[in-house]
Design a protein around this motif. Structure first.
Motif, short mmCIF file in Angstrom:
data_model
loop_
_atom_site.label_atom_id
_atom_site.label_comp_id
_atom_site.label_asym_id
_atom_site.label_seq_id
_atom_site.Cartn_x
_atom_site.Cartn_y
_atom_site.Cartn_z
N PRO A 1 0.81 -1.23 0.00
CA PRO A 1 0.00 0.00 0.00
C PRO A 1 0.84 1.28 0.00
O PRO A 1 0.32 2.35 -0.34
N GLY A 2 2.11 1.18 0.36
CA GLY A 2 2.99 2.35 0.36
C GLY A 2 3.11 2.97 1.74
O GLY A 2 2.21 2.87 2.57
N THR A 3 4.26 3.62 1.95
CA THR A 3 4.48 4.35 3.19
C THR A 3 5.15 5.68 2.86
O THR A 3 6.07 5.73 2.05
N ARG A 4 4.65 6.72 3.48
CA ARG A 4 5.18 8.07 3.19
C ARG A 4 6.39 8.33 4.06
O ARG A 4 6.34 8.15 5.28
N VAL A 5 7.47 8.76 3.41
CA VAL A 5 8.70 9.13 4.12
C VAL A 5 9.01 10.58 3.81
O VAL A 5 9.08 10.98 2.64
N THR A 6 9.16 11.35 4.85
CA THR A 6 9.51 12.77 4.71
C THR A 6 10.93 12.97 5.22
O THR A 6 11.27 12.51 6.32
N VAL A 7 11.74 13.64 4.41
CA VAL A 7 13.10 14.00 4.84
C VAL A 7 13.08 15.48 5.21
O VAL A 7 12.85 16.34 4.36
N SER A 8 13.29 15.74 6.49
CA SER A 8 13.20 17.11 6.98
C SER A 8 13.92 17.23 8.32
O SER A 8 13.96 16.27 9.10
N SER A 9 14.45 18.41 8.55
CA SER A 9 15.11 18.66 9.83
C SER A 9 14.11 19.19 10.85
O SER A 9 14.48 19.41 12.02
#
Lengths: 106, 119
Positions: free
Chosen positions: B111-119
């Motif tokens: 189904p997918g997984t959201r990954v956010t790259v952020s400080s």
């Protein structure tokens, strides 16, 4: 590179939809797939090897083509068919996807 | 019936390591097929990241310049993705997939997984 056209297709339920996918180099006919994606969902396999329907895919969906030119046809649009469609070549590394065609209700 | 499920942190710091796991249900990954990862973002669309065969052979997208490692854990029926170092451009929905006919095929998706790259 896979280029899909048109970017958006505005049609009414019951109409026929024809989507195009053009490859920048020959991908043969054995390694071209089509996917359907609805908002918030993963893509779903519709067609593999250019012309074979995936599991549970209705027969109103059909695929054709070889070499560099491929098409997906939806014979008579149902309301659940309004979505984004992607083509995908998986014969070469890296595999690549088209940018998508959105089929929207007119 | 076979299905796939991604898991892992939803937030990763820039220059850090993105680590995701895919658990496969209803099929033994050591039996066959290719087990891969694809990501999707508004900026880049769908992008094939790479795959690992049931025998452990790996195939990666050259565009990711050696930042990616994939592996199998047959004891847990899982496969994994590690990407390092990450930047904000790695923010995307990550899908694990199963392919049958080639390393870049993707017939079955999680189904997918959201990954956010952020400080």
């Amino acid at each position: 590179v896979l280029t899909q056209s048109p970017g958006t297709l505005s049609l009414s339920p019951g109409e026929r939809a024809t989507l195009s996918c053009r490859a920048s180099q020959n991908v043969g006919s054995d390694f071209l797939a089509w996917f359907q994606q609805k908002p918030g969902q993963a893509p779903r396999l519709l067609i593999y090897a250019s012309q074979y329907r995936g599991p549970g895919v209705p027969d109103r969906f059909s695929g054709s083509g070889s070499g560099t030119d491929f098409s997906l046809t939806i014979r008579s649009l149902e309301t659940e068919d309004f979505a984004v469609y992607y083509c995908h070549q998986y014969g070469n590394t890296p595999g690549t996807f088209g940018q998508g065609t959105k089929v929207e209700i007119k | 019936q076979t299905h796939l499920q991604e898991s892992g942190p939803g937030l990763v710091r820039p220059s850090g390591t993105l680590s995701l796991t895919c658990t496969v249900f209803g099929y033994s990954i050591s039996t066959g097929n290719f087990w891969g990862w694809i990501r999707q973002s508004p900026e880049s669309g769908l992008e094939w990241i790479g795959s690992v065969s049931h025998a452990g052979d790996t195939y990666y997208n050259p565009s990711l310049r050696g930042r990616v490692t994939m592996s199998l854990d047959t004891s847990k029926n899982q496969f994994s993705l590690k990407m390092s170092p990450v930047t904000v451009t790695d923010t995307a929905v990550y899908f694990c997939v199963r392919g049958s006919s080639s390393p870049t095929a993707a017939g079955l998706w999680g189904p997918g997984t959201r990954v956010t790259v952020s400080s």
